[in-house]
Design an enzyme around this catalytic site. Sequence first.
Site, PDB file in Angstrom:
ATOM      1  N   GLU A 164      10.262  15.401  14.780  1.00 53.99           N
ATOM      2  CA  GLU A 164      10.466  15.304  13.159  1.00 53.99           C
ATOM      3  C   GLU A 164       9.390  16.127  12.375  1.00 53.99           C
ATOM      4  O   GLU A 164       8.398  16.157  12.419  1.00 53.99           O
ATOM      5  CB  GLU A 164      10.149  13.842  12.945  1.00 53.99           C
ATOM      6  CG  GLU A 164      10.628  13.611  11.636  1.00 53.99           C
ATOM      7  CD  GLU A 164      10.377  12.138  11.076  1.00 53.99           C
ATOM      8  OE1 GLU A 164       9.248  11.505  11.420  1.00 53.99           O
ATOM      9  OE2 GLU A 164      11.253  11.521  10.576  1.00 53.99           O
ATOM     10  N   GLY A 193       7.186   4.976   8.144  1.00 56.49           N
ATOM     11  CA  GLY A 193       6.496   6.231   8.047  1.00 56.49           C
ATOM     12  C   GLY A 193       6.476   6.849   9.578  1.00 56.49           C
ATOM     13  O   GLY A 193       7.657   6.655  10.234  1.00 56.49           O
ATOM     14  N   SER A 194       5.687   7.645  10.079  1.00 59.52           N
ATOM     15  CA  SER A 194       5.763   8.147  11.407  1.00 59.52           C
ATOM     16  C   SER A 194       5.813   7.253  12.449  1.00 59.52           C
ATOM     17  O   SER A 194       5.165   5.989  12.419  1.00 59.52           O
ATOM     18  CB  SER A 194       4.554   9.158  11.551  1.00 59.52           C
ATOM     19  OG  SER A 194       3.412   8.409  11.483  1.00 59.52           O
ATOM     20  N   THR A 195       6.324   7.494  13.411  1.00 58.90           N
ATOM     21  CA  THR A 195       6.245   6.792  14.753  1.00 58.90           C
ATOM     22  C   THR A 195       4.768   6.468  15.007  1.00 58.90           C
ATOM     23  O   THR A 195       4.559   5.432  15.530  1.00 58.90           O
ATOM     24  CB  THR A 195       7.304   7.423  15.866  1.00 58.90           C
ATOM     25  OG1 THR A 195       8.558   7.452  15.541  1.00 58.90           O
ATOM     26  CG2 THR A 195       7.163   6.852  17.125  1.00 58.90           C
ATOM     27  N   LYS A 250       0.751  -1.148   0.170  1.00 57.75           N
ATOM     28  CA  LYS A 250      -0.138   0.046   0.064  1.00 57.75           C
ATOM     29  C   LYS A 250       0.981   1.261  -0.110  1.00 57.75           C
ATOM     30  O   LYS A 250       1.574   1.460   0.889  1.00 57.75           O
ATOM     31  CB  LYS A 250      -0.895   0.113   1.217  1.00 57.75           C
ATOM     32  CG  LYS A 250      -2.100   0.955   0.874  1.00 57.75           C
ATOM     33  CD  LYS A 250      -2.669   1.757   2.152  1.00 57.75           C
ATOM     34  CE  LYS A 250      -1.628   2.861   2.640  1.00 57.75           C
ATOM     35  NZ  LYS A 250      -1.583   4.218   2.041  1.00 57.75           N
ATOM     36  N   GLY A 283       3.377   3.889  13.120  1.00 58.14           N
ATOM     37  CA  GLY A 283       4.220   2.606  13.336  1.00 58.14           C
ATOM     38  C   GLY A 283       3.656   1.965  14.728  1.00 58.14           C
ATOM     39  O   GLY A 283       3.415   0.593  14.787  1.00 58.14           O
TER      40      GLY A 283
END
Length: 496
Positions: free
Chosen positions: A399, A242-244, A189, A247
């Site tokens: 970030e 991707g982002s924490t 995806k 995640g």
Amino acid sequence: MNAPIDWRAEAGRISFRDKAFIGGLFVPSATGKTFDNISPLDGRVLVKIAAGDTEDIDRAVKAARAAFEAGVWADQAPKARKRVLVKLAELIQKHANELALLETLDMGKPILNARNGDVRAVAECVRWYGEAIDKLYDEIAPTPKTALALITREPLGVVGAVVPWNFPLLMAAWKFAPALAAGNSVVLKPAEQSPLSALRVAELAVEAGVPPGVFNVVPGFGESAGQALGRHMDVDALAFTGSTEVGKLFLKYSAESNMKIVSLECGGKTPNIVFADTPDLDTAARGAADGIFYNSGQVCDAASRLIVEDKIHDVFLAKVTALAKSYEPGDPLDEKTQMGAMVDATQTKRVLGFIEKGKAEGATLALGGRQVRQDTGGFFIEPTIFDRVENRMTIAREEIFGPVLPTIVFKTPEEAVKLANDSKYGLEANLWTNDLTKAHRIARSLRVGTVTINNRDGGGIEVPFGGYKQSGFGRDKSLHALDKYSQLKTTYISVG
Ligand code: NDP
């Protein structure tokens, strides 16, 4: 010499794959719904893309499972899989201009970065895993003479991959290339902002000889298609970049479904530590500037905290600021442009929000700080530098994922290490010094997955990449990535 390319003219001629790629065919979404794919170059809708959802993910997983069970890929000799992946790498290189254009139109990076950076690295990645897979031997355990114990690697089955928009195809390749090489089927995806290149490469994979159903791509939103893949009961492993924040959701999805293996490559806040004894301050300054302005700072290991020894603070910052000016955002389709667009309006707003926060918390804005080129309809932010930043400030902790550099000073090596490690992230650190003993000592103290010394490179496909702490776990790249996509089987045979 090759004739110069008129990228704008090429962009007018390019065709987009706008459907999901399942079982070797382009198909509309089960609901018939689509979403707008907007170009950050000018804000226009490039194409409407099939909005994959739970049912589409299920169809893709079924196709992937059927191909796996049939053994059409998994049971091929490693040498045969190698031939196909090497062919795919060649096709990617052959279509490099087209794929680069798709990346640039979709997410706004400069066209030469896309072609000579991303697409070249994608081809290399696919070729590397293809070439590697028929050179790996399994093991025999040390047992008594009466037994023979084989330790063999086996593919997992169906691997799901959910990837971001900053390097759309490269982040995908870091997952699908080792997963396919190891004999798995894949359901990918891509990010909603940048599905075009992955759809085209899945088609090329079939042309190269990957059997239909082995490599599927379902575009769609994270909350629907991404979540459906994360929660699917018949997916064996899920690889995410991707982002924490997202995640962590995949850990939850796994726990609440079938305990699938999860690997996470999440955010970073790379400390770029520059000592006064750095052998070549100009090279270090170029590393600092490129480290934060390349790809508009939308890089998980961007050098996003400049931690500089106070003795050289003024001279070093002056060098970085002078270099920053060459990153003024320009037309991503112009070969001279060094810094292109932000991926979309949301990310632009988010980054501008961090800039405001920096000012409000008392950091000194030393350069930039504004949105520019608004007349184009696209999304562009100036190279931005903050000085006199404290590590507790939001711009030093979060970030930002934009061209924004916070500068922090230190006096002693111990203080530099403390500042560097004072972060929830642990993806990478950069060090610049002439003192090899100090460099080694500090490298060992840094809680990060990669330390670069006197460079910003960090190595190619041959070295592992991944994080400590909340930067995630599991490694992309190198032979270690294959660990994420295979199981060890013990076969214990009585021979006495
Ligand atoms: P996300 O982490 O949200 O997106 C990465 C991928 O996860 C995309 O494919 C996305 O789908 C998908 N996703 C999003 N939400 C879910 C969900 N609930 N369940 C399952 N999958 C989901 O990154 P963003 O694009 O939102 O960027 C936000 C911030 O994340 C950035 O500013 C940056 O700080 C960080 N980031 C870090 C990256 C890295 O490489 N370390 C890469 C990208 C972002 P969809 O496309 O629909 O959003």
